[in-house]
Design a protein around this motif. Structure first.
Motif, PDB file in Angstrom:
ATOM      1  N   ALA A   1       1.355  23.197   6.844  1.00 10.24           N
ATOM      2  CA  ALA A   1       0.936  22.646   8.123  1.00 10.24           C
ATOM      3  C   ALA A   1       2.143  22.011   8.812  1.00 10.24           C
ATOM      4  N   ASP A   2       2.155  22.057  10.115  1.00 13.82           N
ATOM      5  CA  ASP A   2       3.288  21.487  10.864  1.00 13.82           C
ATOM      6  C   ASP A   2       3.481  20.009  10.551  1.00 13.82           C
ATOM      7  N   SER A   3       2.385  19.311  10.300  1.00 17.46           N
ATOM      8  CA  SER A   3       2.457  17.868  10.095  1.00 17.46           C
ATOM      9  C   SER A   3       3.186  17.473   8.816  1.00 17.46           C
ATOM     10  N   VAL A   4       3.369  18.409   7.896  1.00 16.31           N
ATOM     11  CA  VAL A   4       4.009  18.063   6.619  1.00 16.31           C
ATOM     12  C   VAL A   4       5.296  18.844   6.367  1.00 16.31           C
ATOM     13  N   LYS A   5       5.682  19.706   7.283  1.00 10.28           N
ATOM     14  CA  LYS A   5       6.904  20.492   7.092  1.00 10.28           C
ATOM     15  C   LYS A   5       8.101  19.580   6.935  1.00 10.28           C
ATOM     16  N   GLY A   6       8.913  19.903   5.935  1.00  8.21           N
ATOM     17  CA  GLY A   6      10.105  19.109   5.675  1.00  8.21           C
ATOM     18  C   GLY A   6       9.849  17.868   4.848  1.00  8.21           C
ATOM     19  N   ARG A   7       8.586  17.547   4.587  1.00  9.78           N
ATOM     20  CA  ARG A   7       8.249  16.361   3.806  1.00  9.78           C
ATOM     21  C   ARG A   7       7.495  16.700   2.519  1.00  9.78           C
ATOM     22  N   PHE A   8       6.582  17.648   2.587  1.00 13.82           N
ATOM     23  CA  PHE A   8       5.756  18.023   1.436  1.00 13.82           C
ATOM     24  C   PHE A   8       6.197  19.380   0.908  1.00 13.82           C
ATOM     25  N   THR A   9       6.144  19.528  -0.410  1.00 18.85           N
ATOM     26  CA  THR A   9       6.502  20.799  -1.049  1.00 18.85           C
ATOM     27  C   THR A   9       5.455  21.166  -2.085  1.00 18.85           C
ATOM     28  N   ILE A  10       4.934  22.366  -1.967  1.00 22.37           N
ATOM     29  CA  ILE A  10       3.991  22.865  -2.966  1.00 22.37           C
ATOM     30  C   ILE A  10       4.758  23.724  -3.967  1.00 22.37           C
ATOM     31  N   SER A  11       4.351  23.659  -5.220  1.00 22.02           N
ATOM     32  CA  SER A  11       4.954  24.490  -6.255  1.00 22.02           C
ATOM     33  C   SER A  11       3.900  24.750  -7.324  1.00 22.02           C
ATOM     34  N   ARG A  12       4.248  25.579  -8.292  1.00 19.78           N
ATOM     35  CA  ARG A  12       3.306  25.880  -9.367  1.00 19.78           C
ATOM     36  C   ARG A  12       4.059  26.273 -10.620  1.00 19.78           C
ATOM     37  N   GLU A  13       3.456  25.998 -11.744  1.00 19.72           N
ATOM     38  CA  GLU A  13       3.941  26.458 -13.045  1.00 19.72           C
ATOM     39  C   GLU A  13       2.819  27.261 -13.676  1.00 19.72           C
ATOM     40  N   ASN A  14       2.907  28.572 -13.581  1.00 17.48           N
ATOM     41  CA  ASN A  14       1.805  29.410 -14.063  1.00 17.48           C
ATOM     42  C   ASN A  14       1.626  29.312 -15.580  1.00 17.48           C
ATOM     43  N   ALA A  15       2.697  29.054 -16.288  1.00 23.54           N
ATOM     44  CA  ALA A  15       2.593  28.914 -17.741  1.00 23.54           C
ATOM     45  C   ALA A  15       1.791  27.679 -18.131  1.00 23.54           C
ATOM     46  N   LYS A  16       1.717  26.715 -17.209  1.00 24.75           N
ATOM     47  CA  LYS A  16       0.969  25.477 -17.471  1.00 24.75           C
ATOM     48  C   LYS A  16      -0.342  25.418 -16.686  1.00 24.75           C
ATOM     49  N   ASN A  17      -0.666  26.498 -15.974  1.00 24.61           N
ATOM     50  CA  ASN A  17      -1.888  26.515 -15.163  1.00 24.61           C
ATOM     51  C   ASN A  17      -1.973  25.308 -14.233  1.00 24.61           C
ATOM     52  N   THR A  18      -0.858  24.976 -13.614  1.00 22.72           N
ATOM     53  CA  THR A  18      -0.806  23.765 -12.796  1.00 22.72           C
ATOM     54  C   THR A  18      -0.077  24.018 -11.481  1.00 22.72           C
ATOM     55  N   ALA A  19      -0.640  23.472 -10.423  1.00 24.23           N
ATOM     56  CA  ALA A  19       0.009  23.445  -9.118  1.00 24.23           C
ATOM     57  C   ALA A  19       0.354  22.001  -8.783  1.00 24.23           C
ATOM     58  N   TYR A  20       1.392  21.846  -7.959  1.00 24.62           N
ATOM     59  CA  TYR A  20       1.875  20.506  -7.633  1.00 24.62           C
ATOM     60  C   TYR A  20       2.015  20.347  -6.124  1.00 24.62           C
ATOM     61  N   LEU A  21       1.923  19.119  -5.682  1.00 24.13           N
ATOM     62  CA  LEU A  21       2.231  18.782  -4.300  1.00 24.13           C
ATOM     63  C   LEU A  21       3.167  17.579  -4.328  1.00 24.13           C
ATOM     64  N   GLN A  22       4.433  17.827  -4.025  1.00 28.61           N
ATOM     65  CA  GLN A  22       5.410  16.751  -3.939  1.00 28.61           C
ATOM     66  C   GLN A  22       5.407  16.235  -2.510  1.00 28.61           C
ATOM     67  N   MET A  23       5.138  14.951  -2.366  1.00 27.58           N
ATOM     68  CA  MET A  23       5.022  14.345  -1.039  1.00 27.58           C
ATOM     69  C   MET A  23       6.118  13.300  -0.882  1.00 27.58           C
ATOM     70  N   ASN A  24       7.036  13.557   0.039  1.00 27.00           N
ATOM     71  CA  ASN A  24       8.133  12.629   0.325  1.00 27.00           C
ATOM     72  C   ASN A  24       8.000  12.089   1.742  1.00 27.00           C
ATOM     73  N   SER A  25       8.739  11.031   2.024  1.00 30.66           N
ATOM     74  CA  SER A  25       8.729  10.421   3.365  1.00 30.66           C
ATOM     75  C   SER A  25       7.303  10.189   3.854  1.00 30.66           C
ATOM     76  N   LEU A  26       6.509   9.617   2.999  1.00 26.58           N
ATOM     77  CA  LEU A  26       5.094   9.424   3.322  1.00 26.58           C
ATOM     78  C   LEU A  26       4.901   8.513   4.522  1.00 26.58           C
ATOM     79  N   LYS A  27       3.853   8.806   5.264  1.00 29.49           N
ATOM     80  CA  LYS A  27       3.495   8.038   6.451  1.00 29.49           C
ATOM     81  C   LYS A  27       2.073   7.499   6.288  1.00 29.49           C
ATOM     82  N   PRO A  28       1.737   6.411   6.948  1.00 29.36           N
ATOM     83  CA  PRO A  28       0.355   5.906   6.862  1.00 29.36           C
ATOM     84  C   PRO A  28      -0.678   6.964   7.240  1.00 29.36           C
ATOM     85  N   GLU A  29      -0.325   7.846   8.152  1.00 23.42           N
ATOM     86  CA  GLU A  29      -1.276   8.896   8.565  1.00 23.42           C
ATOM     87  C   GLU A  29      -1.477   9.970   7.502  1.00 23.42           C
TER      88      GLU A  29
END
Length: 125
Positions: free
Chosen positions: A61-89
């Motif tokens: 989404a445009d609102s999170v570009k450059g701040r949030f990163t999605i990734s996954r480790e298929n061997a661990k059956n896990t997806a991640y959301l790294q959230m940086n530069s967080l805002k109150p919104e």
């Protein structure tokens, strides 16, 4: 069918970071497109980001570009959301979602039949 469990939510200060995890059951995790959505109080749930089964393609989404990163480790059956530069919104309940046989990341809720229970993220100013 896949079951999803989110973790990692909590309280952060503006400008801080959090990492969410989404653990999936089942043996075919790499076949699923994984997405993250969020719902703030009094608002409709909205798309945040999604990733293809291989991890080679993402959509944000445009609102999170450059701040949030999605990734996954298929061997661990896990997806991640790294959230940086967080805002109150960014304060919301964050949900992970999974979809089989859609091929590419999509931003529409109805494309995702499987959902986790959600995890609260609160960002203070």
């Amino acid at each position: 069918q896949v079951q999803l469990v989110e973790s990692g939510g909590g309280l952060a200060q503006a400008g801080g970071s959090l990492r969410l995890s989404c653990a999936a059951s089942g043996r075919t995790f790499s076949n699923y497109v994984m997405g993250w959505f969020r719902q703030a109080p009094g608002k409709e749930r909205e798309f945040v980001t999604a990733i293809s089964g291989s991890g080679g393609s993402t959509l944000n989404a445009d609102s999170v570009k450059g701040r949030f990163t999605i990734s996954r480790e298929n061997a661990k059956n896990t997806a991640y959301l790294q959230m940086n530069s967080l805002k109150p919104e960014d304060t919301a309940v964050y949900y992970c979602a999974a979809a089989l046989r859609i091929g590419v990341p999509r931003r529409t809720e109805r494309d995702y039949p499987y959902w986790g229970q959600g995890t609260q993220v609160t960002v203070s100013s």
